[in-house]
Write a protein that holds these residues in place. Sequence first.
Motif, PDB file in Angstrom:
ATOM      1  N   VAL A  61       0.965  -1.048  -0.105  1.00  0.00           N
ATOM      2  CA  VAL A  61       0.026   0.008  -0.171  1.00  0.00           C
ATOM      3  C   VAL A  61       0.888   1.055   0.233  1.00  0.00           C
ATOM      4  CG1 VAL A  61      -0.267   0.121   2.470  1.00  0.00           C
ATOM      5  CG2 VAL A  61      -2.204   1.065   0.833  1.00  0.00           C
ATOM      6  N   HIS A  62       2.122   1.153   0.660  1.00  0.00           N
ATOM      7  CA  HIS A  62       2.722   2.224   0.727  1.00  0.00           C
ATOM      8  C   HIS A  62       3.552   2.882  -0.691  1.00  0.00           C
ATOM      9  CE1 HIS A  62       1.983   1.856   4.728  1.00  0.00           C
ATOM     10  NE2 HIS A  62       2.786   3.226   5.095  1.00  0.00           N
ATOM     11  N   PHE A  63       3.692   1.596  -1.422  1.00  0.00           N
ATOM     12  CA  PHE A  63       4.283   1.525  -2.755  1.00  0.00           C
ATOM     13  C   PHE A  63       3.512   2.427  -3.683  1.00  0.00           C
ATOM     14  CE2 PHE A  63       4.252  -0.102  -6.918  1.00  0.00           C
ATOM     15  CZ  PHE A  63       5.617   0.360  -7.532  1.00  0.00           C
ATOM     16  N   ARG A  64       2.229   2.095  -3.456  1.00  0.00           N
ATOM     17  CA  ARG A  64       1.001   2.603  -4.458  1.00  0.00           C
ATOM     18  C   ARG A  64       0.895   4.171  -4.006  1.00  0.00           C
ATOM     19  NH1 ARG A  64      -3.893  -0.605  -5.572  1.00  0.00           N
ATOM     20  NH2 ARG A  64      -4.933   1.410  -5.500  1.00  0.00           N
ATOM     21  N   LEU A  65       1.272   4.563  -2.684  1.00  0.00           N
ATOM     22  CA  LEU A  65       0.950   5.907  -2.378  1.00  0.00           C
ATOM     23  C   LEU A  65       2.052   7.004  -2.406  1.00  0.00           C
ATOM     24  CD1 LEU A  65      -1.249   5.336   1.036  1.00  0.00           C
ATOM     25  CD2 LEU A  65      -2.045   6.357  -1.206  1.00  0.00           C
ATOM     26  N   GLN A  66       3.201   6.314  -3.031  1.00  0.00           N
ATOM     27  CA  GLN A  66       4.372   7.160  -3.284  1.00  0.00           C
ATOM     28  C   GLN A  66       4.141   8.162  -4.337  1.00  0.00           C
ATOM     29  OE1 GLN A  66       8.367   5.079  -3.589  1.00  0.00           O
ATOM     30  NE2 GLN A  66       6.963   3.270  -3.985  1.00  0.00           N
ATOM     31  N   HIS A 125       6.169  -1.566  11.801  1.00  0.00           N
ATOM     32  CA  HIS A 125       7.633  -1.128  11.293  1.00  0.00           C
ATOM     33  C   HIS A 125       7.681  -0.708   9.879  1.00  0.00           C
ATOM     34  CE1 HIS A 125      11.487  -2.614   9.950  1.00  0.00           C
ATOM     35  NE2 HIS A 125      10.940  -3.120   8.532  1.00  0.00           N
ATOM     36  N   THR A 126       6.440  -0.840   9.001  1.00  0.00           N
ATOM     37  CA  THR A 126       6.366  -0.195   8.052  1.00  0.00           C
ATOM     38  C   THR A 126       6.138   1.231   8.187  1.00  0.00           C
ATOM     39  OG1 THR A 126       5.685  -2.162   6.598  1.00  0.00           O
ATOM     40  CG2 THR A 126       5.350  -0.215   5.828  1.00  0.00           C
ATOM     41  N   LEU A 127       4.941   1.657   9.032  1.00  0.00           N
ATOM     42  CA  LEU A 127       4.775   2.833   9.134  1.00  0.00           C
ATOM     43  C   LEU A 127       5.838   3.817   9.827  1.00  0.00           C
ATOM     44  CD1 LEU A 127       1.058   2.323  10.270  1.00  0.00           C
ATOM     45  CD2 LEU A 127       1.856   3.723   8.136  1.00  0.00           C
ATOM     46  N   ASN A 128       6.552   2.942  10.762  1.00  0.00           N
ATOM     47  CA  ASN A 128       7.699   3.804  11.592  1.00  0.00           C
ATOM     48  C   ASN A 128       8.731   4.219  10.466  1.00  0.00           C
ATOM     49  OD1 ASN A 128       7.038   4.142  14.027  1.00  0.00           O
ATOM     50  ND2 ASN A 128       7.689   2.010  14.751  1.00  0.00           N
ATOM     51  N   HIS A 129       9.049   3.157   9.617  1.00  0.00           N
ATOM     52  CA  HIS A 129      10.021   3.734   8.369  1.00  0.00           C
ATOM     53  C   HIS A 129       9.461   4.767   7.729  1.00  0.00           C
ATOM     54  CE1 HIS A 129      12.767   2.951   5.304  1.00  0.00           C
ATOM     55  NE2 HIS A 129      11.943   2.824   4.378  1.00  0.00           N
ATOM     56  N   HIS A 130       8.430   4.787   7.257  1.00  0.00           N
ATOM     57  CA  HIS A 130       7.915   5.758   6.405  1.00  0.00           C
ATOM     58  C   HIS A 130       7.753   7.319   6.983  1.00  0.00           C
ATOM     59  CE1 HIS A 130       7.496   3.923   2.336  1.00  0.00           C
ATOM     60  NE2 HIS A 130       7.110   2.766   3.424  1.00  0.00           N
ATOM     61  N   PHE A 131       7.457   6.902   8.277  1.00  0.00           N
ATOM     62  CA  PHE A 131       7.433   8.283   9.085  1.00  0.00           C
ATOM     63  C   PHE A 131       8.854   8.844   9.558  1.00  0.00           C
ATOM     64  CE2 PHE A 131       7.096  10.208  13.336  1.00  0.00           C
ATOM     65  CZ  PHE A 131       5.839  11.166  12.942  1.00  0.00           C
ATOM     66  N   TYR A 132       9.760   7.782   9.596  1.00  0.00           N
ATOM     67  CA  TYR A 132      11.198   8.306   9.799  1.00  0.00           C
ATOM     68  C   TYR A 132      11.680   9.131   8.469  1.00  0.00           C
ATOM     69  CZ  TYR A 132      16.197   8.283  10.385  1.00  0.00           C
ATOM     70  OH  TYR A 132      17.517   8.863  10.462  1.00  0.00           O
ATOM     71  N   LEU A 133      11.476   8.572   7.404  1.00  0.00           N
ATOM     72  CA  LEU A 133      11.696   9.029   6.157  1.00  0.00           C
ATOM     73  C   LEU A 133      11.106  10.545   6.073  1.00  0.00           C
ATOM     74  CD1 LEU A 133      11.797   6.055   3.611  1.00  0.00           C
ATOM     75  CD2 LEU A 133      13.718   7.239   4.829  1.00  0.00           C
TER      76      LEU A 133
END
Length: 195
Positions: A61-66, A125-133
Amino acid sequence: MRHNAARRAALLDATLTILAREGTRGLSYRTLDAEARLPTGTASNYFRNRAELLRQAAEHVHFRLQPDADWLESTLQRPPGKELLTELLQNLVQRVLQDRTAYLSLLELRLEATRRPELQDTLRHTLNHHFYLNRNFGPTHGLPLTHPEFTLIYLTISGLLIEELTLPGLLEETTPDELMQRLVEIFTPSGPWRP
């Protein structure tokens, strides 16, 4: 067994569609194969169980929202400032509202994660990674947002998206673009812009 990357992506896109439309109760290998227009039994060859399917959907889902890579590269050539930050935030909201399915499926995955600890771990894990970025994106590109300011913007945008996607038209006195302009005014320093 070798897997076809395009077929896996089609299955994951179909998973997001089913999650957004019917929730997790409507997701099965059979409905997934049918939604992806693939032969019966295909999904079970790509995802060994439901937990694995949901885990991969949470990442996909995060790939789709990039953002579009070319748009982002071109936009970041401009000097840092409130206009740039406003445009970046407006693009974020527009992307999500245009891919309603992706964000609604993410909300469904979050609800399902309250019942599945392993999915909660994946999402965290996924949201923390994207939140950090994303939190470090501003300072990296000369946009003066402190971490607390970024967190407040993140939470505000999250609330806006839930309202717009679940009860469209509720906030009819303003537009998402206008709200992003106002957020930038509230959360960026007054006076001269100092990258």
